[in-house]
Design a protein around this motif. Sequence first.
Motif, PDB file in Angstrom:
ATOM      1  N   ALA A  57      17.532  10.238 -13.579  1.00 56.90           N
ATOM      2  CA  ALA A  57      18.201   9.446 -12.828  1.00 56.90           C
ATOM      3  C   ALA A  57      17.263   8.571 -11.837  1.00 56.90           C
ATOM      4  CB  ALA A  57      18.878  10.461 -11.666  1.00 56.90           C
ATOM      5  N   THR A  58      16.152   9.147 -11.286  1.00 56.65           N
ATOM      6  CA  THR A  58      15.498   8.403 -10.194  1.00 56.65           C
ATOM      7  C   THR A  58      14.133   7.915 -10.683  1.00 56.65           C
ATOM      8  OG1 THR A  58      14.862  10.524  -9.273  1.00 56.65           O
ATOM      9  CG2 THR A  58      16.698   9.778  -8.399  1.00 56.65           C
ATOM     10  N   MET A  59      13.231   8.980 -10.781  1.00 55.91           N
ATOM     11  CA  MET A  59      11.946   8.337 -10.934  1.00 55.91           C
ATOM     12  C   MET A  59      11.613   7.323 -12.039  1.00 55.91           C
ATOM     13  SD  MET A  59       8.274  10.339 -11.806  1.00 55.91           S
ATOM     14  CE  MET A  59       8.008   9.868 -13.394  1.00 55.91           C
ATOM     15  N   VAL A  60      12.238   7.768 -13.037  1.00 57.16           N
ATOM     16  CA  VAL A  60      12.126   6.742 -14.257  1.00 57.16           C
ATOM     17  C   VAL A  60      12.869   5.293 -13.958  1.00 57.16           C
ATOM     18  CG1 VAL A  60      11.844   8.366 -16.173  1.00 57.16           C
ATOM     19  CG2 VAL A  60      14.167   7.833 -15.435  1.00 57.16           C
ATOM     20  N   ALA A  61      13.622   5.283 -12.826  1.00 57.52           N
ATOM     21  CA  ALA A  61      14.345   4.127 -12.675  1.00 57.52           C
ATOM     22  C   ALA A  61      13.418   3.405 -11.878  1.00 57.52           C
ATOM     23  CB  ALA A  61      15.721   4.333 -11.953  1.00 57.52           C
ATOM     24  N   ALA A  62      12.521   4.149 -11.322  1.00 61.35           N
ATOM     25  CA  ALA A  62      11.582   3.257 -10.066  1.00 61.35           C
ATOM     26  C   ALA A  62      10.901   2.070 -10.944  1.00 61.35           C
ATOM     27  CB  ALA A  62      10.464   4.364  -9.816  1.00 61.35           C
ATOM     28  N   GLY A  63      10.778   2.091 -12.382  1.00 66.08           N
ATOM     29  CA  GLY A  63      10.197   0.910 -12.944  1.00 66.08           C
ATOM     30  C   GLY A  63      11.115   0.005 -12.593  1.00 66.08           C
ATOM     31  N   VAL A  64      12.409  -0.097 -12.861  1.00 68.80           N
ATOM     32  CA  VAL A  64      13.255  -1.138 -12.786  1.00 68.80           C
ATOM     33  C   VAL A  64      13.186  -1.361 -11.374  1.00 68.80           C
ATOM     34  CG1 VAL A  64      15.503  -1.702 -13.085  1.00 68.80           C
ATOM     35  CG2 VAL A  64      14.513  -0.047 -14.821  1.00 68.80           C
ATOM     36  N   PHE A  65      13.318  -0.412 -10.565  1.00 65.79           N
ATOM     37  CA  PHE A  65      13.410  -1.137  -9.246  1.00 65.79           C
ATOM     38  C   PHE A  65      12.131  -1.717  -8.964  1.00 65.79           C
ATOM     39  CE2 PHE A  65      11.546   0.252  -4.830  1.00 65.79           C
ATOM     40  CZ  PHE A  65      12.640  -0.166  -4.054  1.00 65.79           C
ATOM     41  N   LEU A  66      10.900  -1.306  -9.361  1.00 63.78           N
ATOM     42  CA  LEU A  66       9.711  -2.133  -9.123  1.00 63.78           C
ATOM     43  C   LEU A  66      10.012  -3.540  -9.465  1.00 63.78           C
ATOM     44  CD1 LEU A  66       6.617  -2.266  -8.526  1.00 63.78           C
ATOM     45  CD2 LEU A  66       6.665  -2.191 -11.017  1.00 63.78           C
ATOM     46  N   LEU A  67      10.670  -3.668 -10.848  1.00 64.24           N
ATOM     47  CA  LEU A  67      10.978  -5.187 -11.258  1.00 64.24           C
ATOM     48  C   LEU A  67      11.742  -5.938 -10.190  1.00 64.24           C
ATOM     49  CD1 LEU A  67      11.725  -4.629 -15.024  1.00 64.24           C
ATOM     50  CD2 LEU A  67       9.676  -5.721 -13.765  1.00 64.24           C
ATOM     51  N   GLY A  68      12.920  -5.016  -9.761  1.00 61.78           N
ATOM     52  CA  GLY A  68      13.581  -5.633  -8.630  1.00 61.78           C
ATOM     53  C   GLY A  68      12.666  -6.253  -7.541  1.00 61.78           C
ATOM     54  N   ARG A  69      11.860  -5.212  -6.992  1.00 63.28           N
ATOM     55  CA  ARG A  69      11.074  -5.772  -5.785  1.00 63.28           C
ATOM     56  C   ARG A  69      10.047  -6.884  -6.084  1.00 63.28           C
ATOM     57  NH1 ARG A  69      12.698  -3.975  -1.030  1.00 63.28           N
ATOM     58  NH2 ARG A  69      12.373  -2.068  -0.308  1.00 63.28           N
ATOM     59  N   PHE A  70       9.695  -6.859  -7.225  1.00 62.77           N
ATOM     60  CA  PHE A  70       8.478  -8.053  -7.451  1.00 62.77           C
ATOM     61  C   PHE A  70       9.088  -9.190  -8.166  1.00 62.77           C
ATOM     62  CE2 PHE A  70       4.229  -5.886  -6.795  1.00 62.77           C
ATOM     63  CZ  PHE A  70       4.842  -4.851  -6.014  1.00 62.77           C
ATOM     64  N   TYR A  71      10.576  -9.132  -8.284  1.00 63.27           N
ATOM     65  CA  TYR A  71      11.164 -10.046  -9.096  1.00 63.27           C
ATOM     66  C   TYR A  71      10.504 -11.516  -9.052  1.00 63.27           C
ATOM     67  CZ  TYR A  71      14.737 -11.662 -12.247  1.00 63.27           C
ATOM     68  OH  TYR A  71      15.428 -12.274 -13.464  1.00 63.27           O
ATOM     69  N   PRO A  72      10.370 -11.898  -7.907  1.00 61.41           N
ATOM     70  CA  PRO A  72       9.822 -13.417  -7.808  1.00 61.41           C
ATOM     71  C   PRO A  72       8.502 -13.748  -8.431  1.00 61.41           C
ATOM     72  CG  PRO A  72      10.744 -12.805  -5.438  1.00 61.41           C
ATOM     73  CD  PRO A  72      10.410 -11.354  -6.372  1.00 61.41           C
ATOM     74  N   ILE A  73       7.812 -12.583  -8.768  1.00 57.93           N
ATOM     75  CA  ILE A  73       6.506 -12.943  -9.048  1.00 57.93           C
ATOM     76  C   ILE A  73       6.579 -13.507 -10.559  1.00 57.93           C
ATOM     77  CG2 ILE A  73       4.928 -11.344 -10.522  1.00 57.93           C
ATOM     78  CD1 ILE A  73       3.358 -10.727  -8.213  1.00 57.93           C
ATOM     79  N   PHE A  74       7.542 -13.207 -11.312  1.00 60.62           N
ATOM     80  CA  PHE A  74       7.425 -13.424 -12.675  1.00 60.62           C
ATOM     81  C   PHE A  74       7.803 -14.874 -13.129  1.00 60.62           C
ATOM     82  CE2 PHE A  74       8.093  -8.867 -12.302  1.00 60.62           C
ATOM     83  CZ  PHE A  74       7.079  -8.427 -12.974  1.00 60.62           C
TER      84      PHE A  74
ATOM     85  N   VAL B 286       0.985  -1.136  -0.082  1.00 60.28           N
ATOM     86  CA  VAL B 286      -0.085  -0.104   0.173  1.00 60.28           C
ATOM     87  C   VAL B 286       0.834   1.076  -0.031  1.00 60.28           C
ATOM     88  CG1 VAL B 286      -1.799   1.260   1.355  1.00 60.28           C
ATOM     89  CG2 VAL B 286      -1.908  -1.190   1.055  1.00 60.28           C
ATOM     90  N   LEU B 287       1.747   1.059   0.838  1.00 55.07           N
ATOM     91  CA  LEU B 287       2.855   2.407   0.954  1.00 55.07           C
ATOM     92  C   LEU B 287       3.321   2.578  -0.298  1.00 55.07           C
ATOM     93  CD1 LEU B 287       4.222   2.115   4.551  1.00 55.07           C
ATOM     94  CD2 LEU B 287       2.901   3.970   3.602  1.00 55.07           C
ATOM     95  N   PHE B 288       3.670   1.303  -0.745  1.00 57.00           N
ATOM     96  CA  PHE B 288       4.647   1.402  -2.052  1.00 57.00           C
ATOM     97  C   PHE B 288       3.835   2.155  -3.158  1.00 57.00           C
ATOM     98  CE2 PHE B 288       6.191  -0.330  -5.977  1.00 57.00           C
ATOM     99  CZ  PHE B 288       7.522  -0.394  -5.936  1.00 57.00           C
ATOM    100  N   TYR B 289       2.675   1.612  -3.276  1.00 61.55           N
ATOM    101  CA  TYR B 289       1.683   2.270  -4.355  1.00 61.55           C
ATOM    102  C   TYR B 289       1.541   3.726  -4.035  1.00 61.55           C
ATOM    103  CZ  TYR B 289      -2.310   3.391  -7.201  1.00 61.55           C
ATOM    104  OH  TYR B 289      -3.023   3.891  -8.066  1.00 61.55           O
ATOM    105  N   ILE B 290       1.316   4.051  -2.635  1.00 62.15           N
ATOM    106  CA  ILE B 290       1.053   5.320  -2.539  1.00 62.15           C
ATOM    107  C   ILE B 290       2.334   6.416  -3.035  1.00 62.15           C
ATOM    108  CG2 ILE B 290       1.070   7.017  -0.568  1.00 62.15           C
ATOM    109  CD1 ILE B 290      -0.682   5.095   1.021  1.00 62.15           C
ATOM    110  N   PHE B 291       3.195   6.128  -2.707  1.00 66.17           N
ATOM    111  CA  PHE B 291       4.405   6.759  -2.979  1.00 66.17           C
ATOM    112  C   PHE B 291       4.704   6.667  -4.276  1.00 66.17           C
ATOM    113  CE2 PHE B 291       5.289   6.260   1.689  1.00 66.17           C
ATOM    114  CZ  PHE B 291       5.075   7.534   2.145  1.00 66.17           C
ATOM    115  N   TRP B 292       4.648   5.322  -4.816  1.00 68.58           N
ATOM    116  CA  TRP B 292       4.710   5.089  -6.345  1.00 68.58           C
ATOM    117  C   TRP B 292       4.028   6.301  -7.193  1.00 68.58           C
ATOM    118  CZ3 TRP B 292       7.050   2.058  -9.916  1.00 68.58           C
ATOM    119  CH2 TRP B 292       6.419   1.809 -11.080  1.00 68.58           C
TER     120      TRP B 292
END
Lengths: 181, 503, 677, 534, 101
Positions: C268-285, C145-151
Amino acid sequence: MTMEQVLFYLMAGIAVGSALYVAATKNLVRSVFMFFVTLMAVAGLFVPCMADFVAITQVVIYVGGILVLIIFAFMLSGRETLANLQQQSKFISISKVPAFLLAGLFFIVLLNIILKGNVNGLVWTEKAVLTSNVITAKDTTIDNIGVNLMGNYLLPFEAISILLMMALVGAAHLSRKERGV
Amino acid sequence: MHDLLPSLHGQLDQVLGSLPYFIPEVYLVVFFLAVLVTDLVFGRNSGWMCHILAIVGLVVVIYRDLQQFMFVVNESNVLIFSGMLILTRTAIVLKIFTDLFALVMLFYFVWDDKLSSHNKGLSDLYTITVAAVFGMHLMTMASNLLSVYLSIEMVSIASYLMVAYKAENKWSSEAGLKYVLFGAASSAIMLYGISLLYGLGGSLDIFGMAAGLAQANPLFVSFALVLFFVGIGFKLSFVPMHFWVPDIYEGAPTPITAFLSTVPKFAAFALLISFLAPFTNPALMWRSFDFRLFFSVIGIATMIVGNFAAAMQNNVKRMLAYSSIGHTGFALMAIVTALIMPAGRGLPVLTFYLVAYALAGTAAWMLATYFADAAGAEDMNGYKGLGFKYPVAGVCFVIVLISLTGLPLTAGFYGKFLTFSAAYQAYEIGHNTWLLALMITSAVTTVVSLFYYIKIPLNLFLRKTDRTTGFAAMNNWLLTVVAIITILVVYLGLFPDFLTKYL
Amino acid sequence: MENLLQQIDTLTIKFALVAVLLPLLAAVVNACLPGRTNKVAGWISTLAILGSCILSFFVFSKVWNQHVVHQKVLWFAIADTKLYAGILLNNLSALMLLLVSLVSLPVHIYSTAYMKGDTHYKRYFTYLSFFCFSMLALVVSDNLVLFYIFWELVGFSSYLLIGFWYTKPKAVLANKKAFIMNRIGDIGLLSAVIILYALFHTFDIAQLFGDNMSGSALANQMPVGVQRIACIGLFLAVAAKSAQFPLHTWLPDAMEGPTSISALIHAATMVAAGVFLLGRFYPIFTPAELTVLAVIGCFTAFMAASIALTQNDLKRILAYSTISQLGFMVMAMGIGAYASSLFHLATHAFFKCLLFLVAGIVIHEMQHIKDQNKLDIDPQNILYMGGLRKKMPLTFIACVIAGLALVGLPFTSGYLSKDSILIQSFEWAEGKGWLYELIPIGALLTSWLTAFYVIRLIAKVFLGDFRLIEFDPNIKLHISDGNWQYRVPLILLALCCLFPVFSYNPLLYEKAWLFNGFSAITGLDRVNIYHTIIPALVNILSLIIMYWSWAIYTKRKALPFPETGLLFKFSYHEWYIDTLYERFIIKPVMSFSVLARWIDRNIIDGFIHLLANIGIAASKVAEWFDRYIIDGVLHLLASIVLAIGNFARRFQNGRVQYYLFSMLAIILAIFIIKTLF
Amino acid sequence: MNILSLLIFIPLLFGLIIVVLPSSLRASFKYITLLATLVQLGISIFLYIHFQTGAEHAGINNEAQFQFVQKLPWINLDLGSLGKMQIDYFVGIDGISITLVVMTCVVMVIAALASWEIKSNLKGFFALFLLLNTAVIGVFCALDFFLFYIFYELMLLPLYFLIGMWGGARREYAAIKFFLYTLFGSVFMLLVMVGLYLSVKDPATGNHTFNIVQMMNPANYDQGSIFSAFAHKTILGVSARTVGFVVLFIAFAIKVPVVPLHTWLPDAHVEAPTPVSIILAGVLLKVGGYGIIRTCLGIFPEIASSGAWWLGLLGVISIIYGALNALAQRDLKRLIAYSSVSHMGFVLLGIASQTTEGISGAVMQMVSHGFLSTMLFFLAGVIYNRVHDRDIYNFRGLGSLMPKYTTFTMIAFFASLGLPGLSAFMGEAFSLVGAFKSPSINGYLPYWMAICGSVGILLSAGYFLWTLQRMFFGGLALKGGDIWRTALTDLNTRETIALLILAVLTLALGIMPSLVFGKINDSVLGLIHFLSRT
Amino acid sequence: MITLTDFLVVSAALFCTGLFIILSKRNAIQILIGIELMLNAANLNLVAFGRYDKINNGGQIFVLFSITLAAATTAVALAIILNVYKRYKTIDPNKIDELKD
């Protein structure tokens, strides 16, 4: 075909015929007088039902009272009422067709029902016949009526007097000349 | 020969015995004569005396009625005058309300400028009114075809006279003519029906008659009954005997209209009830004629015609006239309920409904008078922006109309509500589809009725007028009475058991 | 001992928390400051970010390659499920925390100068700090939830900053576009999050995906159908946030914002968030989905790079190169090069940020010239520039370093990360069939294209001599590197672009600490042949390409010395070679790039506009329906009522006989009905 | 005096005061009204603070668990064979009501502040305003169906006049449309109510009762009574209970409003004066949602579960359809009105899911929408008062002209397009959570509904941002030229305060949703348990 | 022997004739006549049936009352008609239709 029946059919014929004439005629005055005939005939029809007193009343009140009133009204309501009533169309005219149809249908329905609904075999009439609760030619109805009026029908008898009083007052009020005019 | 003489004593005792049950009516007669005599004696300027006399008379009568209520209340129905009349609890209650509203009307007569300006004086009107009230008393108690016919005629003739009373007014007399012709015709038809009923039933007394009818040919009987109901329908003005209503209500002087649209309704419904009573008796297996179906259909038709036709009226009086038709239709629902469950709540509910309607209706007519006199407002456009000129009257009008619509916190709401609940109960018993149809129709027509009732507040408050002249100062008596009635309406809306516990 | 650890952990958490909250505090304070252009605002924000930078250093030192620190407090309970708000510090989040604050710091400093004199100075820094807050919070938040909020909040703040100059219509359009496209991604993410919750009744990332990205996670056991939906949602989220095909078109438009913002957020930062997201959710895929990811990434990278070739707008070039680099990262994730992807994320953050800052300075100076000489030119158009190296040497050097890092030449950080990706892509592809080979090849091509446009950029901007001279010789050029607020960030970032920061060995990415920090998933050794071939191959070719493009874009007139034989021939040859290249390589490549750009503008954006138009059209239809059908039904009912009423009124014609007639007719009808039935 | 009754009738009291006061004091009326609402707010906050939570205070179908209860015999009608008709004055609140009550009180304060703009016959306005206030609070507190109905109907008339007398150009049409629509629903509701009354018997007294709480217990129904769950009675071939549910639902769906019963809403909202629009959107729509939860779900649970699919469908349709309509509007107020349709769709969706998250989300959404729509209409009113125009295309670049105003507008817009950290997000998100959970928990709703619901969020972003772009950004360009430029002054203190309160509340709810959830959780659990039991 | 049916038929004929008159005539007074005719028809029925009701003789007495009432009604009606005639100068009910929708 007893005398009685002859009389009955005669009376009936006169009544209906004159009534039809009243309906048919253009001329108002004539229709009123024909109506007088009808009333007489109806009074005559009362007789075979052993309602002599009623028959008399009919004659007195209707002919002596109502009819005269009506004629007065004619006189009062002046000539052009009569005039514009002259140009009334014939018995059957386009304007009357619906009325005629309605009345005719009504009559058919009535006839149909009356003939179906064998009134002669009514339970209570037969009972009446058994208990000789039937007015016969022998007994006079007048004192019977009188007793009833003093007894069972006392209330209506009194009430109608009030009604008449009121009607009198009202009619008088309506037809009296306005004050100050 | 004189075979009836011996029974005469018995009959006279009977008459004397029933006098105690007849005291209010006796007083009515007395005061009728009193008013009449004063009128005759004092001639032209007897108006106020007759007025006072009539009022006093009605007050006394109401008092007597209440007495009667007190001591008849526990006894069961009493037949008096050898079955001419029957005195039931409902009848007494309805009598009381009849008198009450007649009393209000008596006050009301003089407050209407048009009527009170009548140059032949009102004294005769009081006489007629009292007589009419007497007729209604008979009507509420009638239990014999003769008394039924007599009382109906009495009330009718009185009504003709009242409508045509303002002889110098064109419309008044036109309305009178239509009324008398229509009324006489329908009473003739009813008489024919009565004659047949008598013939088939073999007795003028409605109980005996009912017993007789049960054995007669059903078709014939229903035919006769329908003819008979033409007469009652003329009094209650339900479809198809409603045609006279709008014209007469519009043409007659407003107070007369108010009188006609409220007071005789009590009596007429009482008559209907007491006429139907014998047929609901399960003892006689009544098959011949399905009153429920008959009145359901009539009721639906009446509601629809009344409300839908009112929806586009612009003349306030006509609108109220149509709406009164609609209300009759609604009241018929209670009748049907009563037919299905004689033991149920049909009658008291009906009474409550009638009272609620009469209260609101009276107030509405009074306000129509008020605005007509104050600003010459006859139709909707005339009402534009008057709400701000006459705030109190405006607000009262709104509340009254709300009650007529049947929204909460008004008496009208409980009228509808109780009727619904009674009908529901009846529905649960028989699952009578017609009853359901009635309820749905009444619900729909309620919405429709709002649609036209709301027009008046709409014009009173929502629309602005540019006229500044022609506002007469008003006598506040009328307004006071209206206000009182309005308060009563609201009070009944808050605490209906104030009334219902007596029904 | 335990106790002590506990205390240290809580301390770490506290520090992390403070690090996150400091910018927020700054934002609030700024918002409350009086005056629109309050110089204090800048310093408050800068100090705040400096503070969080230091703190995150500490946190990083505590967490990196040590046990995971995770603490949470009850946030609120809904029905019987409790939601916790907490901080999860593992390698990934610690790294991101450090990275973000580290990159933001120079940008802040830079901005104080860059935004000087803007009428909304204060607002700028309020937004900026708010962005930093949400970005930092995003990386450390421990539940979905927090993740989404800040996302979504980072998206929001980028919306605010893109539209910072809200009177520029283009800017407003751009930020609307950016936000709505991001919203698509957000909805994807939201659905994914909710599905996860609906399945596992928890939002806790640690529980869902395992603490340190070790595969032992709830998310592995998901029913297939639902998992598909969730993953599609995640794809959308990633594509929208880090501008992957087909949701990438907002990024170039986003350049309407201030350049410093582009540097921080959109590079630098925000656009990298997508990659970061992948990093967080990696096990799902599942592998299949990862492949799809790889394809998307590769394609995006190639397409964007090719488009970058022909752009003349300085910032657009950089924007497209950003897209293509992000494509690299996504691809890396796709091929399972988890570590390298994050590694590249880190390096890219530095050098791309640096490039943007440089661009900012250049544009600023060009603007300066433009204003001085009343010229009517677009200060961002590189065709007007050139030869700036003499005027602003430092900027030039910084730019070269960054550029080389972007190309990925040895001794730069870019070399390490990029090569690791390339190498692993080859490893991944081998033995999978030729179709899979396309991905590494595409990557390879992309890196060469990159080399090309980087040099083009540098050449056009800094080399040669100033184009405008040619138009009017007596143009005034009072431009410089600017004051220290410009220089310091450049130097800082430039240093971060060099290899020592990441690895003592300039050539072997396996030695990079950052890489090892994540190599839990991809453990591989250097036996493989690719590791020697590919770097050599790549770099040599890159060098050649760079030479060409240098040759093309900084073409001289004939050399000054007399045309005696050999030299002349040489130059002639050179000339010959050039034409050759012109004809056979440059032309096609260029035309492809133009084509790609055209597709980008018309097909993809066109499609999006089409969607928008469809939406509008649908709305029109809905409105019409509302007005005519639904209300129409009402009016129909009303008219029915009136019709019935009129029918009833028809009888009221005022003739009493007619009344009687109708009454009797009805009664008669009743009779007839009764007699018949 | 029970505090709840106090809360209900205080406005009425003040209203009477206003009525009796001479018109010469008309200047003071607005302050009196404001005072009344403030007192009310105070009381409601008191209630909120003293509201017990915990499973033993769940309420819903357990009469003992309601709080601040007052129960007085009100109407006793002797119905002969029916036994006695016992109508109680029975008020009390549980978790579902308390939040809505507090919300209502806040909104009322704002509305009172907004009614500064009213210039013509103030006495009538404020009297009606306070009457309406009483009615609304009453609806939320009533636990006797009859009482509920009375308050429900009592709302209509004041609203009719408030819209009709102080409204805009087409006010008559709007007012009558609103009135007829709602009355249509409520008349049939009356029928069902009577039916329920006749079916339910109070086990204690053996009389029929209107007590909503007892209506929830199937055991209290007469055998063979029309709405009894065991005797499967039918009305015209349809199961009686289904009919009852549908009728009640329609009545409330009109209020909510649910497409296709919504067309009264745009007209009413647009024509009404600002304070009334505020009350309409802020409170009255919630009455619908509240009614569905309290009566439709409470009394006909099994129908609610079997019909959940349709409810969900309607919800989704409302979301999408409302959003699309909003997209098409050029009148600011109309846009907001349609956005309300869309947002209330989430409420329905959440309710339909019949999961804890869904219903909590629905309540949350109601509360937050209460504040947000208030804010939005207030803002629309501000600009309308300045220049008497609301057409979006007549304004451009307000951002530079009215910075404060723009800021609040952005807050309101972003809050209602579901930006996290602001209240609406919690509501919508958890409604969707419910919708997504439903397939796996109880299988009432399919996945696609949930997904369509989330598409609604996208659309809302679309129209709000588009509006921002068209009205507030870009260079300044006004239809009215310089006259408008001077007329469009930035917010004054009163407006700022009002908006600030709302903004803070929105933010607070976004960050600390426990403010709401904390109070409703137990009731929601109770409700779900109750629903799942049948 | 004359049966009740005969009486009923005759009265029906009279009744319908009256009906026809009240519907077709263009003169209020004639309409009154029609009404009287219908009343007479009813009276005939009553009397006919009254024959079997010797004890309390309902039929005949009823007829007495109805005749009286008819008189009263007629009186009132005529008074009204005369009034109308004063205002409208006609007694054709179809010409007197100012009150209508």
